[in-house]
Motif scaffolding. Structure first.
Motif, PDB file in Angstrom:
ATOM      1  N   GLU A 153       0.832  -1.201   0.000  1.00 28.57           N
ATOM      2  CA  GLU A 153       0.000   0.000   0.000  1.00 28.57           C
ATOM      3  C   GLU A 153       0.874   1.261   0.000  1.00 28.57           C
ATOM      4  O   GLU A 153       0.574   2.229  -0.702  1.00 28.57           O
ATOM      5  CB  GLU A 153      -0.921  -0.008   1.221  1.00 28.57           C
ATOM      6  CG  GLU A 153      -1.937   1.110   1.237  1.00 28.57           C
ATOM      7  CD  GLU A 153      -2.855   1.021   2.440  1.00 28.57           C
ATOM      8  OE1 GLU A 153      -3.116   2.077   3.047  1.00 28.57           O
ATOM      9  OE2 GLU A 153      -3.299  -0.090   2.765  1.00 28.57           O
ATOM     10  N   ALA A 154       1.952   1.251   0.761  1.00 28.64           N
ATOM     11  CA  ALA A 154       2.865   2.396   0.780  1.00 28.64           C
ATOM     12  C   ALA A 154       3.512   2.594  -0.592  1.00 28.64           C
ATOM     13  O   ALA A 154       3.637   3.720  -1.084  1.00 28.64           O
ATOM     14  CB  ALA A 154       3.933   2.202   1.857  1.00 28.64           C
ATOM     15  N   LYS A 155       3.912   1.494  -1.245  1.00 21.56           N
ATOM     16  CA  LYS A 155       4.499   1.592  -2.593  1.00 21.56           C
ATOM     17  C   LYS A 155       3.505   2.198  -3.561  1.00 21.56           C
ATOM     18  O   LYS A 155       3.853   3.050  -4.373  1.00 21.56           O
ATOM     19  CB  LYS A 155       4.947   0.208  -3.084  1.00 21.56           C
ATOM     20  CG  LYS A 155       6.142  -0.336  -2.369  1.00 21.56           C
ATOM     21  CD  LYS A 155       6.448  -1.735  -2.884  1.00 21.56           C
ATOM     22  CE  LYS A 155       7.056  -2.553  -1.787  1.00 21.56           C
ATOM     23  NZ  LYS A 155       6.908  -3.972  -1.959  1.00 21.56           N
ATOM     24  N   ARG A 156       2.260   1.769  -3.476  1.00 25.22           N
ATOM     25  CA  ARG A 156       1.233   2.305  -4.375  1.00 25.22           C
ATOM     26  C   ARG A 156       0.963   3.775  -4.108  1.00 25.22           C
ATOM     27  O   ARG A 156       0.621   4.518  -5.019  1.00 25.22           O
ATOM     28  CB  ARG A 156      -0.054   1.510  -4.255  1.00 25.22           C
ATOM     29  CG  ARG A 156       0.095   0.117  -4.789  1.00 25.22           C
ATOM     30  CD  ARG A 156      -1.222  -0.545  -5.110  1.00 25.22           C
ATOM     31  NE  ARG A 156      -1.047  -1.944  -5.441  1.00 25.22           N
ATOM     32  CZ  ARG A 156      -0.451  -2.407  -6.522  1.00 25.22           C
ATOM     33  NH1 ARG A 156       0.042  -1.582  -7.389  1.00 25.22           N
ATOM     34  NH2 ARG A 156      -0.336  -3.706  -6.729  1.00 25.22           N
ATOM     35  N   SER A 157       1.137   4.216  -2.878  1.00 26.09           N
ATOM     36  CA  SER A 157       0.896   5.626  -2.578  1.00 26.09           C
ATOM     37  C   SER A 157       1.995   6.528  -3.139  1.00 26.09           C
ATOM     38  O   SER A 157       1.741   7.681  -3.454  1.00 26.09           O
ATOM     39  CB  SER A 157       0.738   5.839  -1.065  1.00 26.09           C
ATOM     40  OG  SER A 157       1.973   5.721  -0.404  1.00 26.09           O
ATOM     41  N   VAL A 158       3.219   6.009  -3.292  1.00 23.35           N
ATOM     42  CA  VAL A 158       4.294   6.846  -3.841  1.00 23.35           C
ATOM     43  C   VAL A 158       4.426   6.708  -5.354  1.00 23.35           C
ATOM     44  O   VAL A 158       5.047   7.544  -6.009  1.00 23.35           O
ATOM     45  CB  VAL A 158       5.666   6.576  -3.166  1.00 23.35           C
ATOM     46  CG1 VAL A 158       5.613   6.940  -1.696  1.00 23.35           C
ATOM     47  CG2 VAL A 158       6.152   5.165  -3.381  1.00 23.35           C
ATOM     48  N   LEU A 159       3.846   5.652  -5.935  1.00 17.24           N
ATOM     49  CA  LEU A 159       3.878   5.459  -7.387  1.00 17.24           C
ATOM     50  C   LEU A 159       2.571   4.785  -7.819  1.00 17.24           C
ATOM     51  O   LEU A 159       2.535   3.601  -8.134  1.00 17.24           O
ATOM     52  CB  LEU A 159       5.097   4.634  -7.785  1.00 17.24           C
ATOM     53  CG  LEU A 159       5.520   4.708  -9.241  1.00 17.24           C
ATOM     54  CD1 LEU A 159       5.872   6.143  -9.647  1.00 17.24           C
ATOM     55  CD2 LEU A 159       6.715   3.826  -9.486  1.00 17.24           C
ATOM     56  N   PRO A 160       1.476   5.563  -7.816  1.00 22.14           N
ATOM     57  CA  PRO A 160       0.154   4.975  -8.050  1.00 22.14           C
ATOM     58  C   PRO A 160      -0.057   4.389  -9.451  1.00 22.14           C
ATOM     59  O   PRO A 160      -0.946   3.570  -9.649  1.00 22.14           O
ATOM     60  CB  PRO A 160      -0.816   6.136  -7.803  1.00 22.14           C
ATOM     61  CG  PRO A 160       0.002   7.356  -7.680  1.00 22.14           C
ATOM     62  CD  PRO A 160       1.414   6.980  -7.502  1.00 22.14           C
TER      63      PRO A 160
END
Length: 195
Positions: A43-50
């Motif tokens: 989820e954190a990865k998706r928030s920085v590179l959606p």
């Protein structure tokens, strides 16, 4: 003698039973905890590179990332499996200790997002680094390195320090700069391997 042996024996049995219960509970919840941690990291990865469809760890054969400051390194792939960016986890040293920062970069090395994974900064001061208005200062600027300034940022590569939390501001900025350096290191390693 019996007065001492019986209570000691009972206490030993109680300790063994409790230790067994704690170990059993740990074994039963280990997989669930690991799955929850993996989900939070994704989820954190998706928030920085959606824009990414999936994230894969950078292969050490492809680029030896242990020589960079990144603790974790991922390629962001689109639905077709093409690399569209990168995610790096780096560390800065703030007022309260270590600050773990996740930074997303597009394929050109421009920051797409910044998230603080962990920090022990002062509530009301350094904790403001977690707020979107501070983290957004890094996004979309095509610069090689950021610098922290007190007051309003005038240039593209300048980050306005959090009032009374300059140490935290510098720590986060240092971690983001380390992510940009890890990106440059990765690109150089891939280029060298291709030559």
């Amino acid at each position: 003698m019996k007065k001492f042996v019986m209570p000691a024996l009972v206490l030993t049995v109680i300790c063994v039973v409790v230790a067994g219960l704690v170990s059993g509970a740990s074994l039963l919840t280990r997989d669930a905890i690991a799955a929850q941690e993996a989900s939070a990291a994704d989820e954190a990865k998706r928030s920085v590179l959606p824009a990414a469809a999936q994230f894969v760890a950078i292969d050490e054969v492809e680029a030896p990332m242990q020589q960079s400051a990144a603790q974790e390194s991922y390629k962001a792939l689109d639905a077709a499996g093409e690399t569209i960016g990168f995610v790096f986890v780096t560390v800065g040293t703030g007022y309260g200790g270590e600050i773990r920062v996740m930074t997303g970069l597009d394929a050109a090395g421009v920051v797409t997002g910044v998230v603080l994974l962990s920090d022990d900064e002062t509530p009301g001061l350094g904790k403001k680094a977690e707020q979107e208005d501070f983290r957004a200062q890094y996004v979309g600027k095509d610069v090689s390195e950021y610098t922290v300034v007190k007051g309003d940022a005038a240039a593209d590569g300048e980050i306005s320090a959090i009032t009374s939390a300059t140490i935290t501001s510098r720590a986060v900025t240092s971690a983001v700069n380390d992510a940009k350096a890890a990106y440059a290191f990765y690109c150089a390693a891939v280029e060298e391997a291709a030559a």
